[in-house]
Design an enzyme around this catalytic site. Structure first.
Site, PDB file in Angstrom:
ATOM      1  N   ASP A   1       0.696 -39.481 -38.602  1.00  0.00           N
ATOM      2  CA  ASP A   1       0.189 -38.261 -39.217  1.00  0.00           C
ATOM      3  C   ASP A   1      -1.340 -38.380 -39.277  1.00  0.00           C
ATOM      4  O   ASP A   1      -1.920 -39.444 -39.023  1.00  0.00           O
ATOM      5  CB  ASP A   1       0.807 -38.015 -40.598  1.00  0.00           C
ATOM      6  CG  ASP A   1       0.701 -36.540 -40.994  1.00  0.00           C
ATOM      7  OD1 ASP A   1      -0.063 -35.793 -40.344  1.00  0.00           O
ATOM      8  OD2 ASP A   1       1.368 -36.122 -41.955  1.00  0.00           O
TER       9      ASP A   1
HETATM   10  C1  BGC Z   1       0.266 -32.930 -41.956  1.00  0.00           C
HETATM   11  C2  BGC Z   1       1.221 -32.791 -40.791  1.00  0.00           C
HETATM   12  C3  BGC Z   1       0.574 -32.004 -39.680  1.00  0.00           C
HETATM   13  C4  BGC Z   1      -0.723 -32.674 -39.297  1.00  0.00           C
HETATM   14  C5  BGC Z   1      -1.443 -31.995 -38.150  1.00  0.00           C
HETATM   15  C6  BGC Z   1      -1.102 -33.404 -41.517  1.00  0.00           C
HETATM   16  O1  BGC Z   1      -2.028 -33.357 -42.546  1.00  0.00           O
HETATM   17  O2  BGC Z   1       0.822 -33.821 -42.889  1.00  0.00           O
HETATM   18  O3  BGC Z   1       2.407 -32.186 -41.218  1.00  0.00           O
HETATM   19  O4  BGC Z   1       1.442 -31.902 -38.596  1.00  0.00           O
HETATM   20  O5  BGC Z   1      -1.588 -32.693 -40.407  1.00  0.00           O
HETATM   21  O6  BGC Z   1      -1.963 -30.787 -38.521  1.00  0.00           O
END
Ligand code: BGC
Length: 717
Positions: free
Chosen positions: A265
């Site tokens: 993530d």
């Molecule tokens: C979130 C994810 C997301 C990623 C990309 C993160 O902060 O937890 O769910 O896919 O950002 O945008």
């Protein structure tokens, strides 16, 4: 996949390492940001050479923009390896569907799949290759802002949705069907169990509960062929998920045989340092790669350290190669080596996005996702009535939910616009009443004036979308105080009141449900929200949604969920002192899992079992007659639960094992038949073996997890 291997053999170590990096569009020359690496971007230590070799892009969308980025990139990339374009297409791209927690309430796998297919089509023509969805984290704590991204608290239902979303996003042939996108299931693992409902917080649970409740939906997505997995921010068993070898190498790769790409993530590899299990970026990079993360999203631990880690022999180059190969293979599978622009198409973008057909599906799904929670002779509204529509959501496009970055609140059908499609606008009195969290005297006066002119009042209330989503946790899950005041004020007029709620989490509904005559939970219903709500409120559609997450009596109960254990001192009647209870509130939630009303009523007949004995090789048919006893046609979601009365380890009081959505005309009866097999009764034992036990079981069937009919049967071994 020979092409990928050939490329790998030609890559320098710098090129390999950079392939593992994912950066946002603004780093790229072809983007509208022009790729001028300054400020915080430069502080990351990312230079042009790294960008020119990076493997994937975060948040690229818009056919022209994506084609520009890809073209410029490929001109500067020595081997001409195309970029993978990834983005969060969660519940729609520009045609926004209801938030996943709302889709959960539909219990409709076909429509859920269709919504993902439409999201994929719109995203693919806009140049997206991979979506960071589905999010399948099981959720039990409405304080957590991200509950709205999940389909709820049940592992079985979440698994069905996980499969439906993956099918919808990916279709059957990602190589040739450029109108689909690869899916990335997230957040692995158990992100939804953050302690105290606070985002990014610690997750700690037994391996059995992890396997029993939290893992099934991720597994279901992968069984359906999901191409990618995203790690979670949290710890699991005191180890950050993004550096957790047991989760990724042992479980995902070894045990489940997953050979697709794992992405961290956002920033989660670097966060291993803040968690306190890596001293610096070098150690974080080492831990994450060894644990199995292929792509690092938005932090530079890999790109700054992997070369050195390989060259000094700390990690083997083959480990690096494995990750690079997986990324190249995904590119190959998506057909990017032949056509780096894949589905991106400016003309099709124009034609397909927000098409009539897409919006129609959004409207249908929104109507099926709303949940009628109370209705005392108010709904449906009559089209000739004089109606006051009051509240901060009466004329408000903020009904798309927080994960709708490509959605337009401008074009979203607002509630008053929906009303005007159904009734003479001269009979509609609209007032804002208050803002989401503030109110003025004038707003209140206008609201009272509008209400005075009407026969019936509809209050459109809720949380603004910035009160849900990532890092948007609330400790007080009631409606903001000013909206409760608005209800109290309007109630003084003594007229019938229906409330429509817009929110991303279960709320404590005291002050709402007990003070008004009808409540329709609309969640964040998406682009067609106002139209769908008007369809329901005016009786052109009949509410049929059922909640898939319990609505607590008070935040003090949280977590409260239907598939809980009995305890050694359950709160039976009559209640004695030393039992598992609160002094001040009930144990049960205000509204249980599976609950939702209709404009019609359904009567359940007797439960019949084809046999009261089950063996490993036989099955039991469970049948029940369901009759529409009201005046209008309606859908009912018939639910089947099972309880394993005596297990080797404690088993939940009820577990959803099957369900069926049926449509019944007034007076019509349908016999709903479910099949129970031994396989459905398996669970994780003390030694984590997944097996069933001989003995007594109870099967329950009903309209929700509480009002069920039951019968016993025995599993004979
Ligand atoms: C979130 C994810 C997301 C990623 C990309 C993160 O902060 O937890 O769910 O896919 O950002 O945008």
């Amino acid at each position: 996949m020979t092409r990928s291997r050939e490329l790998l053999n030609q890559m320098t170590i710098d090129e390999k390492v950079a392939q593992l990096l994912q950066l946002a569009t603004l780093f790229y020359k072809g983007s509208s940001h022009k790729g001028q690496i300054t400020g915080p971007m430069a502080d990351m230590g990312i230079n042009e050479e790294i960008v020119n070799n990076s493997g994937s892009v975060l948040g690229g969308a818009g056919a022209q923009e994506v084609m520009n980025i890809q073209k410029t990139y490929m001109e500067n990339n020595r081997l001409g390896i195309p970029l993978l374009m990834m983005a969060d297409i969660i519940h729609g791209f520009k045609t926004i569907f209801p938030v996943p927690l709302a889709i959960g309430s539909s219990w409709d796998m076909e429509l859920a799949e269709k919504s993902a297919e439409i999201a994929a089509i719109e995203a693919a023509v806009s140049g997206v290759h991979v979506t960071f969805a589905p999010m399948v984290d099981l959720v039990r704590d409405p304080r957590w802002g991200r509950v709205m991204e999940s389909t709820g608290e049940d592992p079985f239902l979440n698994s069905d949705f996980a499969r439906a979303f993956v099918r919808g996003f990916q279709g059957n042939d990602l190589t040739n069907d450029t109108n689909r996108v690869a899916a990335c299931v997230k957040h692995f693992a158990a992100y939804g169990a953050a302690e105290a409902g606070r985002d990014y917080n610690t997750v700690d649970m037994s391996e059995r509960i992890l396997r029993e409740s939290y893992l099934p939906a991720y597994k279901a997505a992968l069984d359906e062929g999901c191409e990618m997995v995203m790690t979670a921010f949290n710890t699991v068993d005191s180890i950050p998920a993004s550096g957790n070898k047991k989760l990724m190498r042992d479980l995902l790769r070894e045990e489940w045989g997953f050979d697709g790409v794992i992405i961290s993530d956002w920033g989660a590899i670097k966060e291993i340092i803040a968690h306190g299990v890596a001293e610096d970026e070098r150690e974080a990079a080492k831990k994450a790669l060894e644990a199995g993360v292929d792509i690092e999203m938005m932090t530079p631990c890999y790109v700054h350290n992997l070369k050195e880690l390989v060259e000094d022999g700390t990690i083997s180059e083959s480990l690096l190669d494995e990750s690079v190969l997986r990324i190249l293979q995904l590119k190959e599978k998506l057909g990017l080596f032949e056509n780096p622009y894949r589905g991106a198409n400016v003309e099709l973008e124009e034609k397909l996005i927000l098409s009539k057909e897409h919006r129609q599906v959004a409207r249908e799904l929104a109507a099926k996702s709303c949940v009628l929670m109370k209705n005392e002779n108010v709904l449906p509204l009559q089209k000739e009535q004089k109606i006051a529509l009051i509240g901060p959501f009466a004329h408000n496009g903020d009904i798309l939910g927080p994960w709708s970055w490509q959605g337009s609140t401008e074009i979203a059908v607002k509630v008053d616009e929906g009303f005007k499609m159904k009734m003479d606008p001269a009979n509609l009195f609209v007032a804002q009443g208050c803002d989401i969290e503030t109110v003025t005297e004038q707003q209140l006066q206008e609201a009272v004036k509008a209400a005075e002119q009407a026969e019936v009042i509809v209050l459109a209330l809720g949380e603004h979308s910035r009160m849900s989503g990532e890092a948007k946790c609330r400790a007080d899950i009631r409606l903001p105080e000013v909206q409760l005041q608005l209800i109290a004020e309007i109630k003084k007029l003594g007229k019938p009141i229906a409330v429509v709620l817009f929110n991303g989490r279960p709320l404590d509904l005291h002050g709402v449900i007990d003070e008004t005559d009808a409540v329709l939970e609309a969640w964040y219903p998406g682009t067609e929200g106002g139209a769908a709500i008007a369809d329901l409120l005016f009786g052109d559609a009949n509410p049929s949604g059922k909640i898939t997450i319990s609505f607590p009596y008070s935040v003090g109960q949280v977590p409260v969920y239907y598939n809980a254990f009995n305890t050694g001192r359950p709160k039976d009647e009559p209640v004695t002192e030393y039992v598992s209870k609160y002094l001040d509130i009930p144990n049960s939630p205000l509204l249980p899992f599976g609950f939702g009303l209709s404009y019609t009523s359904f009567a359940y007949g007797e439960l019949t079992l084809s046999d009261d004995k089950l063996t490993d090789d036989t099955s039991i048919s469970v049948s029940i007659d369901v009759t529409n006893t009201g005046d209008v046609a309606g859908d009912e979601i018939v639910q089947l639960y099972v309880r394993d009365v005596v297990g080797e380890v404690v088993r939940p009081l009820k577990e959803l094992k099957s369900y069926e959505r049926i449509t019944l005309n007034p007076g019509e009866t349908k016999t709903v038949t479910f099949t129970i097999t031994e396989e459905m009764l398996r669970y994780h034992h003390a030694d984590l073996q997944f097996a069933s036990d001989a003995g007594k079981f109870i099967v329950f069937v009903g309209p929700n997890s509480v009002e069920t009919k039951e019968k016993e049967f025995v599993l004979v071994k």
